[in-house]
Write a protein that holds these residues in place. Structure first.
Motif: not given
Ligand code: MLT
Length: 428
Positions: A253-267
């Motif tokens: 889940v920590s890895a998922g949080i980093n992916a989500l942070w990307g401005p093309l995704h959750g960011g």
């Protein structure tokens, strides 16, 4: 006769079975392709690649449909609570009252984090982005619960990790904000429900009484439900891929949080609000910015429009738009940024440039307006997304583990140098 697809390579035909999901989506099963032919497929960005079979979320981007475990998102957003939706996603069914009470009670019991987690906060720079702290501390739970890395966890042990993560995430998330602000960190209050407790930890001070506004709780509940899962998006695929190596739930889940942070995704939700603020600071002339967005040379992109899989309206955006209007009215907030957002939305829905490209407002477009209305600072928007997405990540990790999926190991087409001899440094 069962449907199959035929691939002809070097004059030889290879049949591949077609598999069909419960909603009649079809896929060509090429699992044996490389073994039989020596070829692989290439699909940059995985636009045509099904990475798994999943029974959690159904999404039809052409029709604008989103369902969790078969239940339409509209019905869940209207009638359900985030706890109930979390249970639904993770355990596959709507809970009975007794099951829901027990689930909520278990989560409530685990809201405290180890006191040493508080000490880790001292090591972060005060200006650290909350997502950086969130991903580090969620990963650190593996250090506090080392048994969670075992590949042979029993059902009960997996459930305990699930409960711990659901319980501790709001505490850590609220503390990332408090730490940035230099405020004292509030301990969770187990007499409050999930959303109220989070708001309490975010906004209360030891020096004064904090009144929890039920309208804010209800808005937050709806936002978390709308973000709770979205099938194989970038962060969820990350969680499954990392988890496929038998990594712990916390690490995955920590890895998922980093992916989500990307401005093309959750960011993107943070970027939407920053864009609206920039337009406001520039005088609020939305027509000018719409023209800029159409001019490729300008380098300006309208954030919060269009979606990789929705070629119709994002169904979540419809619900959030209505909720944003309701929340602002209920709280008596007149937000000039909402006016700018509404003008941009109008332009996008009527301008042929946006209509032809199917650039409709997406979930990130309106969520920031509500978060802002309920007092959540812009830097915390993606953290809020992560809080909502957590049950989805957990459900997907659990499904992957229960289905004993193999380790994810994509192939590649090598485009580098052919074999060459090493050249010593003085001869280069
Ligand atoms: C999401 O909810 O994860 C986003 O809309 C991105 C996606 O689904 O690709």
């Amino acid at each position: 006769m069962a449907e199959s697809a035929e691939i002809i390579l070097d004059g030889k035909s290879y049949p591949y079975p077609v598999i069909e999901g419960t909603e009649h989506e079809k896929a060509i099963d090429i699992a044996k392709l490389r073994d039989q032919t020596g070829y692989i497929t290439i699909d940059s960005g995985y636009k045509n690649t099904g990475a798994t079979k999943s029974a959690i979320t159904f999404l039809d981007g052409e029709e604008g449909i989103l369902r969790y475990r078969g239940y339409p998102i509209e019905q869940l957003a209207e009638n359900s609570s985030f706890m109930e939706v979390a249970y639904l996603l993770i355990y596959g069914k709507l809970p009975t009252q007794a099951e829901l009470d027990d689930f909520s009670h278990q989560i409530t019991k685990h809201t405290l984090v180890h006191e040493d987690v508080r000490k880790i906060f001292d090591g972060f720079p005060s200006a650290a982005h909350p997502m950086a702290i969130l991903s580090s501390l969620i990963c650190s739970l593996t250090a506090f619960y080392p048994e969670s890395v075992s590949p042979d966890l029993s059902k009960e042990e997996i459930d305990l990790n699930v409960i711990r993560l659901m319980a501790k995430m709001p505490t850590i998330a609220a503390w990332t904000y408090k730490n940035n602000m230099g405020h004292p960190l509030n301990y969770p209050r187990n007499d409050l429900d999930y959303c109220s407790n989070f708001l309490y930890m975010m906004f209360s001070f030891p020096t004064e009484k904090y009144e929890i506004n039920p309208k804010v709780v209800s808005a937050l509940n709806k936002l978390l439900i709308l973000h709770a899962d979205h099938e194989q998006n970038c962060s969820t695929s990350t969680v499954r891929l990392v988890g496929s190596a038998n990594a712990s739930l916390y690490g995955s889940v920590s890895a998922g949080i980093n992916a989500l942070w990307g401005p093309l995704h959750g960011g993107a939700n943070q970027e939407v609000l920053e864009m609206l603020q920039a337009i406001q600071a520039d005088g609020g002339d939305t027509a000018k910015w719409v023209e800029k967005a159409k001019d490729k040379a300008s380098g300006f992109r309208l954030m919060g429009f269009g979606h990789r899989v929705y070629k119709n309206f994002d169904p979540r955006a419809k619900i959030i738009k209505k909720a944003a209007d309701e929340v602002l009215t209920a709280l008596g907030i007149e937000d000039p940024l909402l006016k700018i957002a509404q003008e941009l939305e109008q332009a996008a829905l009527t301008d042929p440039y946006f209509v032809e490209r199917k650039l409709y407002p997406n979930v990130d477009f309106y969520s920031g307006i509500i978060y802002r209305a309920i007092g959540i600072p812009t830097e915390m928007f993606t953290v809020m997304f992560a809080l909502g997405r957590l049950p989805g990540w957990i459900a997907q990790w659990k499904e992957m583990r229960e289905n004993k999926e193999p380790i994810g190991r994509p192939r590649q087409i090598y485009t580098g140098e052919l074999e060459r001899d090493y050249v010593s440094i003085e001869k280069r």
